[in-house]
Design an enzyme around this catalytic site. Structure first.
Site, PDB file in Angstrom:
ATOM      1  N   ASP A 256       0.844  -1.194   0.000  1.00  0.00           N
ATOM      2  CA  ASP A 256       0.000   0.000   0.000  1.00  0.00           C
ATOM      3  C   ASP A 256       0.879   1.244   0.000  1.00  0.00           C
ATOM      4  O   ASP A 256       1.405   1.641   1.027  1.00  0.00           O
ATOM      5  CB  ASP A 256      -0.860  -0.079   1.275  1.00  0.00           C
ATOM      6  CG  ASP A 256      -1.761   1.107   1.444  1.00  0.00           C
ATOM      7  OD1 ASP A 256      -2.328   1.568   0.444  1.00  0.00           O
ATOM      8  OD2 ASP A 256      -1.903   1.573   2.592  1.00  0.00           O
ATOM      9  N   SER A 309     -11.848  10.444  -3.778  1.00  0.00           N
ATOM     10  CA  SER A 309     -12.731  11.551  -3.384  1.00  0.00           C
ATOM     11  C   SER A 309     -12.106  12.434  -2.312  1.00  0.00           C
ATOM     12  O   SER A 309     -12.401  13.621  -2.249  1.00  0.00           O
ATOM     13  CB  SER A 309     -14.048  10.978  -2.872  1.00  0.00           C
ATOM     14  OG  SER A 309     -13.791  10.111  -1.776  1.00  0.00           O
ATOM     15  N   CYS A 311      -8.745  12.633  -1.874  1.00  0.00           N
ATOM     16  CA  CYS A 311      -7.327  12.826  -2.211  1.00  0.00           C
ATOM     17  C   CYS A 311      -7.072  14.254  -2.655  1.00  0.00           C
ATOM     18  O   CYS A 311      -7.846  14.824  -3.415  1.00  0.00           O
ATOM     19  CB  CYS A 311      -6.922  11.945  -3.387  1.00  0.00           C
ATOM     20  SG  CYS A 311      -7.247  10.233  -3.140  1.00  0.00           S
ATOM     21  N   GLY A 367     -13.703   3.637  -1.706  1.00  0.00           N
ATOM     22  CA  GLY A 367     -13.627   4.074  -0.320  1.00  0.00           C
ATOM     23  C   GLY A 367     -14.886   4.805   0.095  1.00  0.00           C
ATOM     24  O   GLY A 367     -15.676   4.321   0.896  1.00  0.00           O
ATOM     25  N   TYR A 391     -15.329  10.205   7.072  1.00  0.00           N
ATOM     26  CA  TYR A 391     -14.508   9.580   6.023  1.00  0.00           C
ATOM     27  C   TYR A 391     -13.280  10.460   5.837  1.00  0.00           C
ATOM     28  O   TYR A 391     -13.408  11.671   5.652  1.00  0.00           O
ATOM     29  CB  TYR A 391     -15.305   9.483   4.721  1.00  0.00           C
ATOM     30  CG  TYR A 391     -14.522   8.855   3.578  1.00  0.00           C
ATOM     31  CD1 TYR A 391     -13.840   7.654   3.765  1.00  0.00           C
ATOM     32  CD2 TYR A 391     -14.467   9.460   2.327  1.00  0.00           C
ATOM     33  CE1 TYR A 391     -13.136   7.069   2.725  1.00  0.00           C
ATOM     34  CE2 TYR A 391     -13.780   8.873   1.275  1.00  0.00           C
ATOM     35  CZ  TYR A 391     -13.105   7.679   1.483  1.00  0.00           C
ATOM     36  OH  TYR A 391     -12.402   7.094   0.464  1.00  0.00           O
ATOM     37  N   GLY A 393      -9.069  10.813   4.252  1.00  0.00           N
ATOM     38  CA  GLY A 393      -7.956  10.281   3.474  1.00  0.00           C
ATOM     39  C   GLY A 393      -6.885   9.742   4.402  1.00  0.00           C
ATOM     40  O   GLY A 393      -6.706  10.267   5.513  1.00  0.00           O
ATOM     41  N   GLY A 395      -3.935  10.079   3.900  1.00  0.00           N
ATOM     42  CA  GLY A 395      -2.876  11.101   3.893  1.00  0.00           C
ATOM     43  C   GLY A 395      -3.367  12.402   4.502  1.00  0.00           C
ATOM     44  O   GLY A 395      -2.748  13.447   4.322  1.00  0.00           O
ATOM     45  N   ARG A 407       1.976   6.122   4.244  1.00  0.00           N
ATOM     46  CA  ARG A 407       1.798   6.016   2.806  1.00  0.00           C
ATOM     47  C   ARG A 407       2.260   7.328   2.141  1.00  0.00           C
ATOM     48  O   ARG A 407       2.683   7.367   1.012  1.00  0.00           O
ATOM     49  CB  ARG A 407       0.306   5.806   2.542  1.00  0.00           C
ATOM     50  CG  ARG A 407      -0.052   5.365   1.154  1.00  0.00           C
ATOM     51  CD  ARG A 407      -1.557   5.120   1.123  1.00  0.00           C
ATOM     52  NE  ARG A 407      -1.936   4.259   0.043  1.00  0.00           N
ATOM     53  CZ  ARG A 407      -2.711   4.627  -0.976  1.00  0.00           C
ATOM     54  NH1 ARG A 407      -3.179   5.852  -1.051  1.00  0.00           N
ATOM     55  NH2 ARG A 407      -3.024   3.771  -1.914  1.00  0.00           N
ATOM     56  N   HIS A 477     -26.603  13.570 -16.598  1.00  0.00           N
ATOM     57  CA  HIS A 477     -27.180  13.659 -15.248  1.00  0.00           C
ATOM     58  C   HIS A 477     -28.654  14.054 -15.332  1.00  0.00           C
ATOM     59  O   HIS A 477     -29.111  14.564 -16.358  1.00  0.00           O
ATOM     60  CB  HIS A 477     -26.408  14.692 -14.419  1.00  0.00           C
ATOM     61  CG  HIS A 477     -25.101  14.139 -13.931  1.00  0.00           C
ATOM     62  ND1 HIS A 477     -24.978  13.497 -12.731  1.00  0.00           N
ATOM     63  CD2 HIS A 477     -23.881  14.117 -14.514  1.00  0.00           C
ATOM     64  CE1 HIS A 477     -23.728  13.098 -12.573  1.00  0.00           C
ATOM     65  NE2 HIS A 477     -23.040  13.459 -13.655  1.00  0.00           N
TER      66      HIS A 477
HETATM   67  P1  XMP Z   1     -12.623   6.927  -3.217  1.00  0.00           P
HETATM   68  O1  XMP Z   1     -12.797   7.896  -4.362  1.00  0.00           O
HETATM   69  O2  XMP Z   1     -13.305   5.632  -3.489  1.00  0.00           O
HETATM   70  O3  XMP Z   1     -11.054   6.645  -3.151  1.00  0.00           O
HETATM   71  O4  XMP Z   1     -13.055   7.541  -1.929  1.00  0.00           O
HETATM   72  C1  XMP Z   1     -10.469   5.749  -2.254  1.00  0.00           C
HETATM   73  C2  XMP Z   1      -8.979   5.626  -2.532  1.00  0.00           C
HETATM   74  O5  XMP Z   1      -8.295   6.857  -2.323  1.00  0.00           O
HETATM   75  C3  XMP Z   1      -6.919   6.601  -1.999  1.00  0.00           C
HETATM   76  N1  XMP Z   1      -6.576   7.400  -0.823  1.00  0.00           N
HETATM   77  C4  XMP Z   1      -5.914   8.551  -0.855  1.00  0.00           C
HETATM   78  N2  XMP Z   1      -5.332   9.219  -1.886  1.00  0.00           N
HETATM   79  N3  XMP Z   1      -4.667  10.925  -0.404  1.00  0.00           N
HETATM   80  C5  XMP Z   1      -4.684  10.403  -1.655  1.00  0.00           C
HETATM   81  O6  XMP Z   1      -4.145  11.002  -2.587  1.00  0.00           O
HETATM   82  C6  XMP Z   1      -5.216  10.327   0.684  1.00  0.00           C
HETATM   83  O7  XMP Z   1      -5.195  10.839   1.799  1.00  0.00           O
HETATM   84  C7  XMP Z   1      -5.850   9.067   0.448  1.00  0.00           C
HETATM   85  N4  XMP Z   1      -6.475   8.176   1.259  1.00  0.00           N
HETATM   86  C8  XMP Z   1      -6.903   7.171   0.446  1.00  0.00           C
HETATM   87  C9  XMP Z   1      -6.790   5.114  -1.758  1.00  0.00           C
HETATM   88  O8  XMP Z   1      -6.157   4.553  -2.879  1.00  0.00           O
HETATM   89  C10 XMP Z   1      -8.241   4.670  -1.610  1.00  0.00           C
HETATM   90  O9  XMP Z   1      -8.426   3.318  -1.937  1.00  0.00           O
END
Ligand code: XMP
Length: 494
Positions: A256, A309, A311, A367, A391, A393, A395, A407, A477
């Site tokens: 990861d 979403s 990120c 996610g 929810y 990130g 990061g 990560r 849409h």
């Molecule tokens: P969704 O769009 O489904 O994306 O909410 C989930 C994926 O986002 C990644 N991920 C991150 N990417 N900063 C990033 O640039 C972050 O803080 C972060 N946290 C998660 C990860 O690949 C996840 O599966």
């Protein structure tokens, strides 16, 4: 004129185009396929096949054992996050593995001289509601359950287990079938039957809950022993977490990393692969060159540089790759080596998920889509009369502060030194995972119906894209109306 390896600086601006979900649509084609007949079976890594091509993200507001169990029961795969200790990772894997097996082999047991209080906290920690009581030599002496314990907790929690346990134990032998076990349970009004060998020594346990659950989930992702499958995220240099997860029975280890096309990460991932029996999926990547660096040893490649979403990688670092182009670039290489591809991040609707498959992915990871479900960690919060769940990130500052952000980090910084690549947010509360997954997969099957493909491999081969203008996107849409009732699979502007 001075040149870069790619030509002059102004030549650098003759850039290729990269597309994402909203830039394309699937071209409708002649079809004989009814959507609900389309098979969504797929391979997610060299040795793991799923009936549902969907994974839940390894994030601390998305996948712990609760969601992983629900994902696997419904045919997909949960990938446990790594914002926990190595010991906790092993325990979480065991929780998933223990959830649905007929004969549970790794039984949580109590000893007769433990205190009731001790056993109660052990059972809570290990996620079980009852335990056989065994002597030092493994002979079954009794069985203790939450119901036996409850009165003791009030008045005699230091009493020994031998006093609280039920000592008339009904046992079964190893060739017990689900039917036999149910009959024993019915006859004796019990919910657990210890399985013993010829000497009366414990070898396993059959539970009513286990039998009923197995029957209910006919699409479940199971390993060769009938246990639920589970994935585990490990840091690129976390050999200890990878081997602990592997020993605990993880089916797939996910390396990861925000940028897996890094020589040190590639070398370490290769080394981890040589040390575990589980399949090893490596990510995230977004280019053909990255795929080429990994494809000779990886059991799967995970794609996504900044589409998620939550990120902010692309705006913070200026680097990234729109997801449809990223997936297709990686898939071009992976398909030559028969390595599955997982599209990770940016999927808001079922239509996005099936577009990712058309672009060459074998499965998708989400996610935000799952963070609002009951099974995801965290509680429901109410804001302005609407329900949400947290929810964030991995990061984001919050996740990094609580240990999950390596990560996106190299060293442990002071608080103000964090350079986050994600945000902390809330996502609408959605109810059960099963109904969310049903909508997602139903929509994907609908896409397969429009293309006339009865299986994922056929769909990947047959589907074609058209490019969409921004006017076309708007037309896609709901428009020129006021939505009066929320649809279960659509909300505008998500
Ligand atoms: P969704 O769009 O489904 O994306 O909410 C989930 C994926 O986002 C990644 N991920 C991150 N990417 N900063 C990033 O640039 C972050 O803080 C972060 N946290 C998660 C990860 O690949 C996840 O599966």
């Amino acid at each position: 004129m001075a040149k870069t390896p790619h030509g002059t600086f102004s030549e650098k601006l003759r850039v290729p185009e990269a597309l994402t979900f909203d830039d394309v649509l699937l071209k409708p084609m002649e079809s004989r396929v009814e959507p609900d007949e389309a098979s969504t079976e797929t391979r997610v890594s060299t040795n793991v096949t799923l009936q549902v091509p969907v994974l839940s993200a390894a994030m601390d507001t998305v996948t712990e054992s609760g969601l992983a169990i629900a994902m696997a029961r419904n045919g997909g795969l949960g990938v446990l996050h790594r914002n926990m200790t190595v010991e906790e990772t092993a325990e979480e894997v065991e929780r998933v593995k223990r959830a649905d097996e007929l004969i549970i082999r790794d039984v949580v047991t109590a000893s007769p001289d433990q205190t009731v209080r001790d056993v109660d906290s052990m059972m809570e920690r290990r996620g079980v509601s009852g335990a056989p009581v065994v002597a030092d030599d493994g002979t079954v002496l009794g069985i203790i359950s939450g119901t036996d314990i409850r009165p003791y907790l009030e008045v005699g929690d230091r009493d020994e287990v031998r006093e609280a346990m039920t000592d008339e134990v009904i046992t079964a032998s190893e060739d017990v079938t689900a039917r036999d076990a149910l009959e024993l349970m019915y006859e004796h009004k019990i919910e657990r039957v210890p399985v013993v060998d010829d000497d009366g020594k414990l070898v396993g346990l059959v539970t009513m809950q286990g039998i009923l659950q197995r029957r209910e989930y006919d699409q479940a992702a199971r390993d060769d022993e009938g246990r639920l499958r589970v994935g585990v995220a490990v840091g690129p240099f976390e050999t200890d977490r990878a081997t602990a997860a592997d020993e605990a029975g993880a089916d797939v280890v996910f390396i990861d990393c925000a940028h897996a096309h890094n020589r040190n990460v590639v070398d370490s991932a290769r080394d981890i692969k040589s040390q575990v029996d589980a399949d090893v999926v490596v990510g995230n990547i977004g280019t053909r060159e990255a795929a080429e660096a990994l494809v000779d040893f990886a059991d799967g490649l995970k794609v996504g540089i900044g589409p998620g979403s939550i990120c902010t990688t692309r705006v913070v670092s200026g680097a990234g790759m729109p997801q449809i182009t990223a997936v297709s670039s990686v898939a071009d290489v992976a398909v030559e080596h028969d390595v599955p591809v997982i599209a990770d991040g940016g999927i808001r609707y079922s239509g996005d998920a099936i577009k990712a498959i058309a672009a060459g992915a074998d499965a998708v990871m989400l996610g935000s889509y799952f963070a609002g479900t009951d099974e995801a960690p965290g509680r429901v919060i109410t804001m302005n009369g609407k329900k949400y769940k947290q929810y964030r990130g991995m990061g984001s500052v919050g996740a990094m502060r609580s240990g999950g952000g390596d990560r996106y980090l190299k060293d442990e910084p002071e608080d103000e030194e964090y350079v986050p690549e994600g945000v902390e947010a809330a996502t609408p509360y959605k109810g059960s995972l099963a109904s969310e997954l049903h909508q997602l997969v139903g929509g994907m099957q609908s896409g397969m119906g429009y293309v006339g493909a009865e299986s994922i491999p056929a769909f990947k081969e047959r589907s074609e894209f058209v490019r969409v203008s921004s006017a076309g996107q708007q037309e896609s849409h709901a428009h020129d109306v006021v939505i009066t009732d929320e649809a279960p699979n659509y909300s505008p502007g998500e």
